[in-house]
Design a protein around this motif. Structure first.
Motif, mmCIF file in Angstrom:
data_model
loop_
_atom_site.group_PDB
_atom_site.id
_atom_site.type_symbol
_atom_site.label_atom_id
_atom_site.label_comp_id
_atom_site.label_asym_id
_atom_site.label_seq_id
_atom_site.Cartn_x
_atom_site.Cartn_y
_atom_site.Cartn_z
ATOM 1 N N MET A 1 6.099 -5.222 -13.506
ATOM 2 C CA MET A 1 6.144 -5.982 -12.269
ATOM 3 C C MET A 1 5.616 -5.131 -11.133
ATOM 4 O O MET A 1 6.007 -3.992 -10.973
ATOM 5 C CB MET A 1 7.579 -6.408 -11.966
ATOM 6 N N ALA A 2 4.697 -5.675 -10.330
ATOM 7 C CA ALA A 2 4.177 -4.954 -9.171
ATOM 8 C C ALA A 2 5.205 -4.981 -8.061
ATOM 9 O O ALA A 2 5.728 -6.029 -7.704
ATOM 10 C CB ALA A 2 2.882 -5.596 -8.705
ATOM 11 N N ASP A 3 5.499 -3.820 -7.521
ATOM 12 C CA ASP A 3 6.512 -3.696 -6.471
ATOM 13 C C ASP A 3 5.842 -3.140 -5.230
ATOM 14 O O ASP A 3 5.525 -1.966 -5.155
ATOM 15 C CB ASP A 3 7.631 -2.764 -6.943
ATOM 16 N N THR A 4 5.601 -4.007 -4.234
ATOM 17 C CA THR A 4 4.924 -3.574 -3.030
ATOM 18 C C THR A 4 5.872 -2.772 -2.147
ATOM 19 O O THR A 4 6.999 -3.190 -1.903
ATOM 20 C CB THR A 4 4.406 -4.788 -2.247
ATOM 21 N N VAL A 5 5.410 -1.628 -1.669
ATOM 22 C CA VAL A 5 6.264 -0.778 -0.834
ATOM 23 C C VAL A 5 5.788 -0.729 0.610
ATOM 24 O O VAL A 5 6.324 0.011 1.414
ATOM 25 C CB VAL A 5 6.324 0.657 -1.399
ATOM 26 N N ALA A 6 4.769 -1.524 0.965
ATOM 27 C CA ALA A 6 4.303 -1.523 2.348
ATOM 28 C C ALA A 6 5.381 -2.086 3.274
ATOM 29 O O ALA A 6 6.100 -3.017 2.937
ATOM 30 C CB ALA A 6 3.033 -2.368 2.472
ATOM 31 N N GLU A 7 5.501 -1.499 4.468
ATOM 32 C CA GLU A 7 6.445 -2.009 5.451
ATOM 33 C C GLU A 7 5.935 -3.351 5.976
ATOM 34 O O GLU A 7 4.734 -3.538 6.189
ATOM 35 C CB GLU A 7 6.568 -1.031 6.618
ATOM 36 N N PRO A 8 6.822 -4.330 6.196
ATOM 37 C CA PRO A 8 6.390 -5.652 6.650
ATOM 38 C C PRO A 8 5.532 -5.601 7.898
ATOM 39 O O PRO A 8 4.591 -6.361 8.059
ATOM 40 C CB PRO A 8 7.717 -6.384 6.897
ATOM 41 N N VAL A 156 3.855 -0.031 -9.719
ATOM 42 C CA VAL A 156 4.206 -0.908 -10.837
ATOM 43 C C VAL A 156 5.344 -0.286 -11.632
ATOM 44 O O VAL A 156 5.242 0.865 -12.076
ATOM 45 C CB VAL A 156 2.990 -1.135 -11.776
ATOM 46 N N GLY A 157 6.414 -1.034 -11.807
ATOM 47 C CA GLY A 157 7.526 -0.571 -12.619
ATOM 48 C C GLY A 157 7.269 -0.854 -14.088
ATOM 49 O O GLY A 157 6.857 -1.957 -14.457
ATOM 50 N N VAL A 158 7.501 0.146 -14.936
ATOM 51 C CA VAL A 158 7.337 0.000 -16.385
ATOM 52 C C VAL A 158 8.719 -0.182 -16.999
ATOM 53 O O VAL A 158 9.580 0.696 -16.904
ATOM 54 C CB VAL A 158 6.649 1.243 -16.988
ATOM 55 N N ALA A 168 11.398 2.668 -17.257
ATOM 56 C CA ALA A 168 11.024 3.915 -17.909
ATOM 57 C C ALA A 168 10.211 4.796 -16.972
ATOM 58 O O ALA A 168 10.215 6.028 -17.099
ATOM 59 C CB ALA A 168 10.229 3.632 -19.180
ATOM 60 N N ALA A 169 9.496 4.174 -16.029
ATOM 61 C CA ALA A 169 8.649 4.917 -15.097
ATOM 62 C C ALA A 169 8.185 3.973 -13.999
ATOM 63 O O ALA A 169 8.280 2.741 -14.129
ATOM 64 C CB ALA A 169 7.444 5.510 -15.814
ATOM 65 N N VAL A 170 7.676 4.548 -12.915
ATOM 66 C CA VAL A 170 7.023 3.785 -11.859
ATOM 67 C C VAL A 170 5.638 4.387 -11.652
ATOM 68 O O VAL A 170 5.509 5.581 -11.386
ATOM 69 C CB VAL A 170 7.817 3.812 -10.542
#
Length: 266
Positions: A1-8, A156-158, A168-170
């Motif tokens: 799953m893609a996990d966006t970390v940009a601030e809004p 992306v979270g694995v 397991a990893a990011v």
């Protein structure tokens, strides 16, 4: 799953969409670009995914691939994309010394390459429409282009195959204009990967192989081939491929990785 970390406050407006097609869910996360152009491209990308399913589905008797397998059509009589996919699959077979295969049970079946190829095409369509950041996730296989916001990479979270709900990893796409993450394994779909030498389910000490490469078309192929090889041969082969990193997890909960993987984690 893609996990966006940009601030809004920093991230361009996001356009998100999920579409059920090809027996899975395709998730779009698109940043930047002119809104009307992006929405038009999204509609076109979704329509194209459904058309690809109609052409390549091995579950539809009337699909071009099913008719091709039965000898009712020639490759020349199919849509041009069929020849393109078969050529890519043949290249994957050569590069993996036959560990990747376009056949299943003795029958033509390009399923192992079609999904990644379709994910990549959809992502590039969005980028061509002017999007500055694109994430397309097709059933866990992800193509990333650009960035979600200023100085903010895609991540992306694995999934951990032995600990449901855990990671397991990011993987971080920092510094990469394009990056793809693909995982093959038994955690979600059981023993569906075939050993091309025997035609039966692959007997492997692995439960998951995650491959990181510039494009999802190849990352998906290489993950499938490496899983069939097993941890020792699969890791050695993946180490030999340019611009490829990988994480391999065995049934005994051993974690093995390529030498440059650490630079892609974060």
């Amino acid at each position: 799953m893609a996990d966006t970390v940009a601030e809004p406050a920093q991230a361009p407006a996001a356009v998100r969409h999920a579409e059920e097609v090809m027996g899975t869910v395709f998730s779009f996360d698109v940043r930047g670009g002119e809104p009307v152009a992006v929405q038009t491209a999204l509609r076109e990308a979704v329509a194209e995914l459904h058309r690809v399913n109609e052409v390549f589905s091995t579950y539809r008797d009337d699909s071009q691939v099913s008719r091709l397998a039965r000898g009712e059509l020639t490759v020349a009589e199919c849509d041009p994309e069929v020849a393109e996919v078969l050529e890519l699959g043949a290249e994957a077979e050569r590069s993996s010394d036959g560990w990747f295969s376009l056949r299943y049970g003795g029958r033509l079946d390009p399923t192992g390459i079609v999904k990644g190829w379709a994910v990549e095409r959809a992502a590039r369509r969005m980028a061509l429409a002017g999007a500055t950041g694109v994430s397309v996730n097709g059933g866990g296989d992800v193509q990333l282009l650009g960035v979600p916001g200023p100085e903010r990479p895609w991540r992306v979270g694995v999934s951990d195959p032995l600990r449901p709900g855990g990671l397991a990893a990011v993987v971080s796409a920092a510094g990469a204009a394009e990056l793809a993450v693909a995982t093959s394994g038994t955690a979600e779909r059981g023993t569906h990967i075939v050993d091309p030498r025997t035609g039966h389910s692959a007997v492997s000490d692995l439960v998951a192989v995650t491959v990181i490469a510039p494009t999802i078309t190849w990352a998906d192929c290489w993950a499938t081939a490496a899983f069939a090889m097993g941890s020792r041969e699969g890791l050695a082969w993946l180490e030999s491929l340019p611009d490829v990193e990988a994480l391999l997890i065995t049934a005994g909960d051993e974690v093995r990785c390529t030498g440059g993987l650490a630079a892609r984690l974060g």
